[in-house]
Scaffold this motif. Structure first.
Motif, mmCIF file in Angstrom:
data_model
loop_
_atom_site.group_PDB
_atom_site.id
_atom_site.type_symbol
_atom_site.label_atom_id
_atom_site.label_comp_id
_atom_site.label_asym_id
_atom_site.label_seq_id
_atom_site.Cartn_x
_atom_site.Cartn_y
_atom_site.Cartn_z
ATOM 1 N N THR A 3 0.846 -1.181 0.000
ATOM 2 C CA THR A 3 0.000 0.000 0.000
ATOM 3 C C THR A 3 0.889 1.241 0.000
ATOM 4 O OG1 THR A 3 -1.639 -1.158 1.333
ATOM 5 C CG2 THR A 3 -1.727 1.247 1.357
ATOM 6 N N THR A 5 1.320 4.889 1.472
ATOM 7 C CA THR A 5 0.762 5.686 2.569
ATOM 8 C C THR A 5 1.255 7.111 2.514
ATOM 9 O OG1 THR A 5 2.591 5.084 4.007
ATOM 10 C CG2 THR A 5 0.598 3.755 4.153
ATOM 11 N N ALA A 77 3.323 -1.594 3.621
ATOM 12 C CA ALA A 77 2.966 -0.245 3.172
ATOM 13 C C ALA A 77 4.250 0.545 3.005
ATOM 14 C CB ALA A 77 2.056 0.441 4.187
ATOM 15 N N GLY A 79 5.971 4.559 1.995
ATOM 16 C CA GLY A 79 5.657 5.982 1.932
ATOM 17 C C GLY A 79 6.898 6.814 2.142
ATOM 18 N N ALA A 97 3.456 4.773 8.432
ATOM 19 C CA ALA A 97 3.610 3.589 7.585
ATOM 20 C C ALA A 97 3.025 2.348 8.247
ATOM 21 C CB ALA A 97 5.087 3.370 7.259
ATOM 22 N N GLY A 100 -0.628 2.183 7.796
ATOM 23 C CA GLY A 100 -0.937 1.750 6.434
ATOM 24 C C GLY A 100 -0.899 0.241 6.308
ATOM 25 N N GLU A 103 -3.876 -1.304 8.263
ATOM 26 C CA GLU A 103 -5.158 -1.094 7.582
ATOM 27 C C GLU A 103 -5.299 -1.988 6.348
ATOM 28 O OE1 GLU A 103 -5.112 3.103 6.925
ATOM 29 O OE2 GLU A 103 -5.418 3.546 9.065
#
Length: 228
Positions: A3, A5, A77, A79, A97, A100, A103
């Motif tokens: 993901t 983030t 995640a 980012g 992070a 992220g 989730e």
DNA sequence: GCGACAG
DNA sequence: ATCTTGTCGC
């Protein structure tokens, strides 16, 4: 797939603002719940890896079966780095992070095991406690160093413990997870008792000093960072 | 002021 | 956290 983030709106930009956030949130830590005992539910490991050169961070969340320690689900995640490393303010660097990755899980994380401190922190609000307050999940911290607090003597055998003292208050516990090997430093994050946190630390270390949760998450976030 | 300082 | 080879031991 990891993901992507972003940094949350209103995330503190400097140390003064970050400390103010800690002071504002510290009262929300729940310390009167015992939490799930080992075996009662899933356990999730969290870890983060950095490449400050490229300003990127990768976080991993790995859910384990409490009985077999087999991986149930994992998520990553990536980012941009949200905060510099400042002792006492680690959460501001890692949490965006980590949120992220959490989730992105579709399974219930259960108890979240963090790399670092919970209430064994200068303002009683380390990474594990901060993450617990933001997610509502039971959390605990397992650190590799005691630094701030006095550590009593503990026996050489696996399972021996000694309190981590801030004056007369027990803010955590040194736990020997392998015989004759340097202990780890366990503290409560949120919605878990210290006794339960220590029991989890032992049930998660059948073979190595560090919990399997941490080892699995560490490897996964390193791989995710390297794959960028 | 100086050093120590989770990851 | 990250930079990094070999090496001793089970």
């Amino acid at each position: 797939m990891a993901t992507i983030t972003g940094i949350p709106a209103g995330w503190p930009a400097d140390e003064t603002a970050a400390r103010a956030v800690q002071d504002a949130l510290r009262d929300r830590v729940v310390l009167d719940e015992t939490g799930p005992p080992p075996g009662a539910g899933p356990v999730t490991g969290i870890d983060v890896a950095y490449d400050d050169e490229r300003d990127v961070v990768a976080a991993a969340a790995v859910v384990l079966d409490p009985a077999t320690l087999d991986v149930v689900e994992e998520a990553t995640a990536v980012g941009r780095v949200a905060f510099p490393y400042v002792p006492g303010l680690l959460a501001f660097r890692e949490i965006p992070a980590v949120l992220g990755a959490l989730e992105a899980l579709r399974t219930d994380p259960g108890l979240v095991v963090c790399d670092g401190y919970g209430v064994a922190h200068p303002r009683r609000f380390g990474l594990a406690s901060h993450l617990g307050v933001l997610t509502g999940l039971p959390t605990m911290g397992v650190a590799k160093n005691p630094f701030l607090f006095a550590e009593g003597e503990l026996g050489p055998e696996r399972g021996s413990t000694a309190p981590l003292l801030d004056g007369t208050e027990e803010v955590g516990r040194a736990v020997r997870t392998r015989a004759r090997v340097k202990p780890v430093y366990v503290s409560v994050g949120h919605r878990v008792s210290l006794d339960n946190a220590c029991a989890h630390a032992l049930s998660l270390t059948p073979a190595y000093r560090q919990p399997e949760t941490t080892r699995r998450a560490d490897r996964l976030c390193r791989d995710a960072l390297a794959a960028l």
